[in-house]
Design a protein around this motif. Sequence first.
Motif, PDB file in Angstrom:
ATOM      1  N   SER A  60      81.449   6.909  56.227  1.00  0.00           N
ATOM      2  CA  SER A  60      80.077   7.081  55.728  1.00  0.00           C
ATOM      3  C   SER A  60      80.077   6.875  54.218  1.00  0.00           C
ATOM      4  O   SER A  60      81.128   6.891  53.572  1.00  0.00           O
ATOM      5  CB  SER A  60      79.547   8.481  56.073  1.00  0.00           C
ATOM      6  OG  SER A  60      80.318   9.482  55.433  1.00  0.00           O
ATOM      7  N   GLY A  61      78.893   6.677  53.655  1.00  0.00           N
ATOM      8  CA  GLY A  61      78.746   6.496  52.219  1.00  0.00           C
ATOM      9  C   GLY A  61      78.892   5.053  51.781  1.00  0.00           C
ATOM     10  O   GLY A  61      78.994   4.136  52.601  1.00  0.00           O
ATOM     11  N   ARG A  62      78.880   4.863  50.442  1.00  0.00           N
ATOM     12  CA  ARG A  62      79.080   3.541  49.841  1.00  0.00           C
ATOM     13  C   ARG A  62      80.046   3.702  48.687  1.00  0.00           C
ATOM     14  O   ARG A  62      79.973   4.681  47.939  1.00  0.00           O
ATOM     15  CB  ARG A  62      77.758   2.940  49.346  1.00  0.00           C
ATOM     16  CG  ARG A  62      76.856   2.497  50.488  1.00  0.00           C
ATOM     17  CD  ARG A  62      75.541   1.863  50.027  1.00  0.00           C
ATOM     18  NE  ARG A  62      75.633   0.885  48.965  1.00  0.00           N
ATOM     19  CZ  ARG A  62      76.013  -0.394  49.098  1.00  0.00           C
ATOM     20  NH1 ARG A  62      76.346  -0.852  50.286  1.00  0.00           N
ATOM     21  NH2 ARG A  62      76.031  -1.213  48.076  1.00  0.00           N
ATOM     22  N   PHE A  63      80.930   2.717  48.552  1.00  0.00           N
ATOM     23  CA  PHE A  63      82.000   2.791  47.560  1.00  0.00           C
ATOM     24  C   PHE A  63      82.203   1.446  46.889  1.00  0.00           C
ATOM     25  O   PHE A  63      81.983   0.402  47.504  1.00  0.00           O
ATOM     26  CB  PHE A  63      83.323   3.189  48.232  1.00  0.00           C
ATOM     27  CG  PHE A  63      83.299   4.537  48.877  1.00  0.00           C
ATOM     28  CD1 PHE A  63      83.791   5.643  48.198  1.00  0.00           C
ATOM     29  CD2 PHE A  63      82.784   4.714  50.152  1.00  0.00           C
ATOM     30  CE1 PHE A  63      83.768   6.897  48.787  1.00  0.00           C
ATOM     31  CE2 PHE A  63      82.753   5.962  50.752  1.00  0.00           C
ATOM     32  CZ  PHE A  63      83.251   7.062  50.064  1.00  0.00           C
ATOM     33  N   GLU A  64      82.635   1.488  45.640  1.00  0.00           N
ATOM     34  CA  GLU A  64      83.109   0.293  44.951  1.00  0.00           C
ATOM     35  C   GLU A  64      84.630   0.422  44.897  1.00  0.00           C
ATOM     36  O   GLU A  64      85.158   1.325  44.250  1.00  0.00           O
ATOM     37  CB  GLU A  64      82.536   0.212  43.543  1.00  0.00           C
ATOM     38  CG  GLU A  64      83.011  -1.021  42.798  1.00  0.00           C
ATOM     39  CD  GLU A  64      82.455  -1.084  41.390  1.00  0.00           C
ATOM     40  OE1 GLU A  64      81.315  -1.565  41.235  1.00  0.00           O
ATOM     41  OE2 GLU A  64      83.173  -0.629  40.482  1.00  0.00           O
ATOM     42  N   PHE A  65      85.310  -0.465  45.599  1.00  0.00           N
ATOM     43  CA  PHE A  65      86.772  -0.460  45.672  1.00  0.00           C
ATOM     44  C   PHE A  65      87.333  -1.586  44.841  1.00  0.00           C
ATOM     45  O   PHE A  65      86.841  -2.720  44.910  1.00  0.00           O
ATOM     46  CB  PHE A  65      87.244  -0.680  47.116  1.00  0.00           C
ATOM     47  CG  PHE A  65      87.567   0.577  47.850  1.00  0.00           C
ATOM     48  CD1 PHE A  65      88.844   1.123  47.788  1.00  0.00           C
ATOM     49  CD2 PHE A  65      86.600   1.217  48.603  1.00  0.00           C
ATOM     50  CE1 PHE A  65      89.148   2.287  48.458  1.00  0.00           C
ATOM     51  CE2 PHE A  65      86.891   2.374  49.282  1.00  0.00           C
ATOM     52  CZ  PHE A  65      88.166   2.913  49.210  1.00  0.00           C
ATOM     53  N   THR A  66      88.371  -1.294  44.081  1.00  0.00           N
ATOM     54  CA  THR A  66      89.136  -2.322  43.396  1.00  0.00           C
ATOM     55  C   THR A  66      90.523  -2.336  44.020  1.00  0.00           C
ATOM     56  O   THR A  66      91.168  -1.286  44.146  1.00  0.00           O
ATOM     57  CB  THR A  66      89.228  -2.050  41.886  1.00  0.00           C
ATOM     58  OG1 THR A  66      87.905  -2.054  41.348  1.00  0.00           O
ATOM     59  CG2 THR A  66      90.070  -3.103  41.190  1.00  0.00           C
TER      60      THR A  66
END
Length: 110
Positions: A60-66
């Motif tokens: 769930s949710g939203r993420f910015e992954f590097t």
Amino acid sequence: MTVKNYFPEDESERVAVDAGLSRKVGAHNDNLMVVEVHFDKGVTAPLHHHPHEQITYVMSGRFEFTIGDETYIVGAGDSLYKQPNIEHGATCLEAGTLLDVFTPRRDDFL
């Protein structure tokens, strides 16, 4: 050697890692581990690396992954792979939960 096959939810406690970031270890053996990771909005898991292979499933949710030199915006149902020793980190854009799978097991999480 006895192998544990069942890891009831109520036998593992959620551990605070940092403000707004916690984890709960699930099933594991020497070669494999699953970990639930809970993020509040705005929390960042800083860039880091480790010798384990890792797959992340966004529950769930939203993420910015590097990961390395690539950046991805991900949401529920997306998954990511991190090869051993690659720099990676994430910022939570919308509160959520990740399911991380590591091989071998992260002994530092136990």
